[in-house]
Design a protein around this motif. Structure first.
Motif, PDB file in Angstrom:
ATOM      1  N   LYS A 161      21.504  62.780  58.395  1.00  0.00           N
ATOM      2  CA  LYS A 161      22.687  62.261  59.071  1.00  0.00           C
ATOM      3  C   LYS A 161      23.386  61.261  58.175  1.00  0.00           C
ATOM      4  CE  LYS A 161      20.818  62.839  63.674  1.00  0.00           C
ATOM      5  NZ  LYS A 161      20.486  62.186  64.933  1.00  0.00           N
ATOM      6  N   LYS A 162      24.695  61.205  58.306  1.00  0.00           N
ATOM      7  CA  LYS A 162      25.492  60.269  57.519  1.00  0.00           C
ATOM      8  C   LYS A 162      25.074  58.841  57.848  1.00  0.00           C
ATOM      9  CE  LYS A 162      30.141  59.428  56.083  1.00  0.00           C
ATOM     10  NZ  LYS A 162      31.396  60.071  55.827  1.00  0.00           N
ATOM     11  N   ALA A 163      24.949  57.993  56.807  1.00  0.00           N
ATOM     12  CA  ALA A 163      24.461  56.629  57.009  1.00  0.00           C
ATOM     13  C   ALA A 163      25.423  55.566  56.487  1.00  0.00           C
ATOM     14  CB  ALA A 163      23.106  56.459  56.345  1.00  0.00           C
ATOM     15  N   SER A 164      26.514  55.956  55.802  1.00  0.00           N
ATOM     16  CA  SER A 164      27.496  54.972  55.333  1.00  0.00           C
ATOM     17  C   SER A 164      28.868  55.624  55.300  1.00  0.00           C
ATOM     18  CB  SER A 164      27.114  54.408  53.969  1.00  0.00           C
ATOM     19  OG  SER A 164      27.218  55.405  52.982  1.00  0.00           O
ATOM     20  N   TRP A 165      29.895  54.779  55.372  1.00  0.00           N
ATOM     21  CA  TRP A 165      31.274  55.253  55.438  1.00  0.00           C
ATOM     22  C   TRP A 165      32.160  54.480  54.472  1.00  0.00           C
ATOM     23  CZ3 TRP A 165      27.788  55.244  59.241  1.00  0.00           C
ATOM     24  CH2 TRP A 165      27.656  56.408  59.992  1.00  0.00           C
ATOM     25  N   PRO A 166      31.988  54.669  53.173  1.00  0.00           N
ATOM     26  CA  PRO A 166      32.830  53.942  52.213  1.00  0.00           C
ATOM     27  C   PRO A 166      34.300  54.346  52.309  1.00  0.00           C
ATOM     28  CG  PRO A 166      31.495  55.583  51.089  1.00  0.00           C
ATOM     29  CD  PRO A 166      31.010  55.522  52.506  1.00  0.00           C
ATOM     30  N   GLU A 167      34.562  55.535  52.800  1.00  0.00           N
ATOM     31  CA  GLU A 167      35.943  56.010  52.889  1.00  0.00           C
ATOM     32  C   GLU A 167      36.788  55.253  53.903  1.00  0.00           C
ATOM     33  OE1 GLU A 167      33.593  58.637  55.780  1.00  0.00           O
ATOM     34  OE2 GLU A 167      33.231  57.670  53.857  1.00  0.00           O
ATOM     35  N   VAL A 168      36.174  54.508  54.837  1.00  0.00           N
ATOM     36  CA  VAL A 168      36.958  53.808  55.853  1.00  0.00           C
ATOM     37  C   VAL A 168      37.349  52.389  55.449  1.00  0.00           C
ATOM     38  CG1 VAL A 168      35.928  55.205  57.687  1.00  0.00           C
ATOM     39  CG2 VAL A 168      35.011  52.914  57.230  1.00  0.00           C
ATOM     40  N   VAL A 169      36.875  51.921  54.302  1.00  0.00           N
ATOM     41  CA  VAL A 169      37.304  50.604  53.820  1.00  0.00           C
ATOM     42  C   VAL A 169      38.810  50.658  53.593  1.00  0.00           C
ATOM     43  CG1 VAL A 169      37.122  48.906  51.962  1.00  0.00           C
ATOM     44  CG2 VAL A 169      35.063  50.058  52.805  1.00  0.00           C
ATOM     45  N   GLY A 170      39.530  49.712  54.185  1.00  0.00           N
ATOM     46  CA  GLY A 170      40.983  49.691  54.114  1.00  0.00           C
ATOM     47  C   GLY A 170      41.652  50.309  55.335  1.00  0.00           C
ATOM     48  N   ALA A 229      43.094  38.647  59.481  1.00  0.00           N
ATOM     49  CA  ALA A 229      44.553  38.664  59.411  1.00  0.00           C
ATOM     50  C   ALA A 229      45.138  40.073  59.537  1.00  0.00           C
ATOM     51  CB  ALA A 229      45.026  38.026  58.104  1.00  0.00           C
ATOM     52  N   THR A 230      44.483  41.042  58.905  1.00  0.00           N
ATOM     53  CA  THR A 230      45.062  42.394  58.854  1.00  0.00           C
ATOM     54  C   THR A 230      44.398  43.393  59.786  1.00  0.00           C
ATOM     55  OG1 THR A 230      43.603  43.097  57.059  1.00  0.00           O
ATOM     56  CG2 THR A 230      45.718  42.075  56.440  1.00  0.00           C
ATOM     57  N   GLY A 231      43.153  43.139  60.167  1.00  0.00           N
ATOM     58  CA  GLY A 231      42.435  44.060  61.028  1.00  0.00           C
ATOM     59  C   GLY A 231      41.887  45.281  60.316  1.00  0.00           C
ATOM     60  N   VAL A 232      41.924  45.286  58.992  1.00  0.00           N
ATOM     61  CA  VAL A 232      41.399  46.435  58.245  1.00  0.00           C
ATOM     62  C   VAL A 232      39.950  46.188  57.841  1.00  0.00           C
ATOM     63  CG1 VAL A 232      43.678  47.114  57.379  1.00  0.00           C
ATOM     64  CG2 VAL A 232      42.204  45.689  55.979  1.00  0.00           C
ATOM     65  N   VAL A 233      39.202  47.264  57.681  1.00  0.00           N
ATOM     66  CA  VAL A 233      37.789  47.204  57.313  1.00  0.00           C
ATOM     67  C   VAL A 233      37.687  46.666  55.880  1.00  0.00           C
ATOM     68  CG1 VAL A 233      35.685  48.555  56.970  1.00  0.00           C
ATOM     69  CG2 VAL A 233      37.248  49.103  58.861  1.00  0.00           C
ATOM     70  N   VAL A 234      36.791  45.677  55.676  1.00  0.00           N
ATOM     71  CA  VAL A 234      36.683  45.028  54.368  1.00  0.00           C
ATOM     72  C   VAL A 234      35.363  45.292  53.651  1.00  0.00           C
ATOM     73  CG1 VAL A 234      38.349  43.211  54.884  1.00  0.00           C
ATOM     74  CG2 VAL A 234      35.935  42.865  55.431  1.00  0.00           C
ATOM     75  N   GLN A 235      34.403  45.926  54.325  1.00  0.00           N
ATOM     76  CA  GLN A 235      33.165  46.307  53.647  1.00  0.00           C
ATOM     77  C   GLN A 235      32.668  47.617  54.219  1.00  0.00           C
ATOM     78  OE1 GLN A 235      30.920  42.710  54.630  1.00  0.00           O
ATOM     79  NE2 GLN A 235      29.395  43.985  55.618  1.00  0.00           N
ATOM     80  N   THR A 236      31.893  48.323  53.431  1.00  0.00           N
ATOM     81  CA  THR A 236      31.408  49.637  53.823  1.00  0.00           C
ATOM     82  C   THR A 236      30.480  49.529  55.039  1.00  0.00           C
ATOM     83  OG1 THR A 236      31.532  50.461  51.564  1.00  0.00           O
ATOM     84  CG2 THR A 236      30.106  51.677  53.079  1.00  0.00           C
ATOM     85  N   PRO A 237      30.852  50.187  56.142  1.00  0.00           N
ATOM     86  CA  PRO A 237      29.947  50.222  57.294  1.00  0.00           C
ATOM     87  C   PRO A 237      28.725  51.086  56.978  1.00  0.00           C
ATOM     88  CG  PRO A 237      32.210  50.754  57.941  1.00  0.00           C
ATOM     89  CD  PRO A 237      32.147  50.798  56.453  1.00  0.00           C
ATOM     90  N   ILE A 238      27.542  50.589  57.371  1.00  0.00           N
ATOM     91  CA  ILE A 238      26.305  51.337  57.164  1.00  0.00           C
ATOM     92  C   ILE A 238      25.458  51.278  58.437  1.00  0.00           C
ATOM     93  CG2 ILE A 238      26.211  51.016  54.662  1.00  0.00           C
ATOM     94  CD1 ILE A 238      24.112  48.818  55.179  1.00  0.00           C
ATOM     95  N   VAL A 239      24.600  52.258  58.598  1.00  0.00           N
ATOM     96  CA  VAL A 239      23.646  52.234  59.697  1.00  0.00           C
ATOM     97  C   VAL A 239      22.588  51.188  59.374  1.00  0.00           C
ATOM     98  CG1 VAL A 239      21.905  53.552  60.935  1.00  0.00           C
ATOM     99  CG2 VAL A 239      24.039  54.660  60.278  1.00  0.00           C
ATOM    100  N   GLY A 240      22.302  50.336  60.317  1.00  0.00           N
ATOM    101  CA  GLY A 240      21.252  49.346  60.091  1.00  0.00           C
ATOM    102  C   GLY A 240      21.580  47.974  60.532  1.00  0.00           C
TER     103      GLY A 240
END
Length: 78
Positions: free
Chosen positions: A14-23, A67-78
Motif C-alpha cells: 500500500k502507498k505510504a507517502s505522498w510527495p506529489e501533494v506538496v504544494g 498563511a497559504t494553506g498548502v502542504v509543506v512537507q510530504t505526508p507519510i503513514v505513521g
C-alpha cells in the motif's frame, strides 16, 4: 512496456507517502490520500505543531502553511 507496480515497490503493498501533494491545498491533498488509502485516518495540522504523539500505523499527518494553506512537507503513514 509499462509497470503494474512502481519501481522499488512490492506488488500488493500500500502507498505510504505522498510527495506529489506538496504544494497542493491541504483539503485536496487529504482527498487524494483518502482516495489512495481509505484505510487510514488523516490529521490536518497548520503551521509548526504541536504534533500528535508518537507514530501510528493508520494515520497520515498533513502539514500545511498557516498563511497559504498548502502542504509543506510530504505526508507519510505513521
Amino acid at each position: 512496456m509499462g509497470r503494474s507496480v512502481p519501481a522499488g515497490a512490492v506488488a500488493g503493498s500500500k502507498k505510504a507517502s505522498w510527495p506529489e501533494v506538496v504544494g497542493w491545498p491541504a483539503h485536496d491533498a487529504a482527498l487524494q490520500i483518502s482516495k489512495d488509502r481509505p484505510d487510514v485516518s488523516i490529521s490536518l495540522y497548520i503551521g509548526t505543531g504541536p504534533w500528535p504523539p508518537g507514530p501510528h500505523p493508520w494515520r497520515v499527518v498533513v502539514v500545511s502553511d498557516a498563511a497559504t494553506g498548502v502542504v509543506v512537507q510530504t505526508p507519510i503513514v505513521g
